[in-house]
Write an enzyme that holds these catalytic residues in place. Structure first.
Site, mmCIF file in Angstrom:
data_model
loop_
_atom_site.group_PDB
_atom_site.id
_atom_site.type_symbol
_atom_site.label_atom_id
_atom_site.label_comp_id
_atom_site.label_asym_id
_atom_site.label_seq_id
_atom_site.Cartn_x
_atom_site.Cartn_y
_atom_site.Cartn_z
ATOM 1 N N HIS A 73 4.496 17.313 -10.977
ATOM 2 C CA HIS A 73 4.800 16.182 -11.851
ATOM 3 C C HIS A 73 3.786 16.021 -12.978
ATOM 4 C CE1 HIS A 73 7.083 12.803 -12.998
ATOM 5 N NE2 HIS A 73 7.375 12.323 -11.808
ATOM 6 N N CYS A 74 2.579 16.553 -12.825
ATOM 7 C CA CYS A 74 1.602 16.446 -13.908
ATOM 8 C C CYS A 74 2.031 17.270 -15.117
ATOM 9 C CB CYS A 74 0.214 16.877 -13.436
ATOM 10 S SG CYS A 74 0.005 18.661 -13.252
#
Length: 467
Positions: free
Chosen positions: A137-138
């Site tokens: 998700h980063c």
């Protein structure tokens, strides 16, 4: 080198705060058979991955958080480390697929390599196969991930429902967004005045929204089985409905498509709580609803551009139509109050804070018990037109959300051609009734569809027309 924003880095800190959490998002594309050979698959992905820079980049961090992590080319990149193949046990049905999805997604990505993986699942029933793509998700939010993964398809993407979101329709501002210069001095005075009033109104709107979000996060929800520590194991399921059915309901009740989807989720959570012997109250389901702030000219950028709203979904209401009306009114109120703008202002403000301070603050906050929010429901617009991969048709796409911060369930919604899919991730030990949650969503849409058609018959209107 490109640096992670404070919001991007937050997902790393959230993952680090709990050893039982994996902050990867994903999707499963169900493909029409026959499956290609593994060698053909590797060759195709190796070629197409060159069009996505993040596929061959790793994260470099700085000691003591003196600088934000940055993306750098991986000098030892080997795509074979990111492509894997598995065969589902007979009979290759949804149960077998969902169990395999949960098993793959619960394992963390290796931060010493580019933060993505791709898995081929062979042996699906009805001569089908599947591709699961997993991204940290980063690296990207839902829209960015969908746009990025579309580049692996044969046509390289195409039109997306993302063009319908609010942020994509807002005018693109260049520089300070100043009005066009006029040669008339009177226009200068008028323009300065209008700009000043607009700036004050916008600032007040953002401040009110930020205050509402903060107050919501500080208000603990009642004790619930939906909130608490999670294990390392996951469950996964999916609910499938027709996009046309959601549109028919939204037209009949003059609400948004997202309102309809959230109402179906509300109805299903209500039934889950009742089945667990818990009485749903007004404050029982404060839900994190991510809101994209991604402008149309940033669709191809791999990062996170989201804000949030924190509505109370009305699980205390039994009537599905009243649930829908309450969802609509609460979401409308949250939008009008500036929660979207307030959340975006908070994340933007973090850019002006030294990264070390923001990283330490996030690290502290993510290690505190989170009791305000008990569910997350995110809507990701997918491709409008059918996709193909290596000449095989993509039959459907299932979204896979992560769970973290004491949230034991999460729902991701994705529209693809004429389908609307709810992907559900849950903690293995505390949510054994995940199938009931998926079935409840489908039943909730069916009840609203019946009610919408009864409403149209009563009014004597065209069931497929707008009001």
């Amino acid at each position: 080198m490109e640096h992670l924003s404070a919001l991007d880095a937050t997902f790393l800190e959230v993952e680090d705060s709990d050893p039982h959490v994996s902050l990867a998002i994903g999707s499963v594309s169900i493909m029409e058979g026959p499956a290609p050979s593994y060698e053909e698959f590797v060759s195709t992905f190796a070629e197409r991955a060159t069009t996505i820079p993040r596929c061959a980049q790793i994260l470099r961090t700085h000691p003591l958080d003196l600088g934000s992590p940055e993306w750098a080319d991986d000098p030892h990149f080997d795509i074979s480390r990111h492509l894997h193949r598995l065969a589902l046990p007979h009979p290759g049905d949804d149960a077998a697929l969902f169990e395999m999805v949960a098993s793959v997604m619960e394992r963390r990505l290796d931060r010493e390599r580019p933060l993505w993986e791709c898995w081929i699942f062979e042996g699906l029933s009805d001569d089908r196969w599947a591709v699961l793509t997993k991204v940290h998700h980063c690296m990207a939010d839902g829209i960015a991930t969908t746009q990025m993964l579309a580049k692996f398809s044969d046509n390289g993407g195409g039109d997306s429902f993302a063009s319908d979101i609010r942020a994509a329709k807002e005018p693109v501002r260049h520089g300070l967004g100043l009005p066009k210069v006029s040669l008339n001095p009177l226009d200068w005075v008028s323009g300065i005045g209008q700009g000043a009033f607009a700036a004050v109104a916008a600032a007040e709107h953002m401040a009110v929204g930020a205050a509402e979000l903060t107050a919501s996060l500080l208000s603990a929800s009642p004790e619930s089985s939906l909130n608490g520590p999670v294990t390392t194991m996951r469950r996964y399921s999916a609910a499938r409905v027709l996009l046309a059915d959601l549109q028919e309901i939204s037209h009949a009740f003059d609400v948004t498509l997202n309102d309809v989807a959230l109402a179906a989720i509300t109805d299903s959570y209500r039934r889950i709580l009742l089945d667990r012997g818990e009485q749903p109250g007004r404050n029982s389901l404060r839900t994190l609803v991510p809101v994209s702030v991604r402008a149309a000219n940033h669709f191809d950028m791999a990062d996170n551009r989201v804000s949030a709203m924190l509505p109370l979904l009305p699980v205390d209401e039994a009537d599905p139509v009243k649930q829908l009306q309450l969802v609509h009114s609460r979401l409308t109120r949250a939008k009008a109050s500036g929660q979207r703008e307030g959340g975006n202002a908070l994340t933007s403000a973090a850019k002006n804070v030294p990264f070390a301070f923001s990283a330490w603050a996030i690290r502290l906050l993510t290690r505190l018990p989170q009791k305000a929010v008990v569910a997350v429901a995110t809507n990701v617009p997918g491709p409008r037109n059918g996709q193909k991969l290596m000449g095989r048709r993509v039959l459907e796409v299932l979204p896979i959300p992560p769970i973290a911060l004491h949230l034991r369930t999460a729902v991701a919604m994705l529209s693809y051609t004429d389908q609307f899919i709810f992907g559900i991730t849950a903690d293995y030990d505390t949510a054994p009734d995940i199938e009931a949650l998926a079935t409840g969503i489908e039943d909730g849409v069916a009840r609203l569809l019946t009610a919408s058609r009864a409403r149209r018959r009563k009014r004597g209107s065209n069931p497929h027309g707008r009001k």
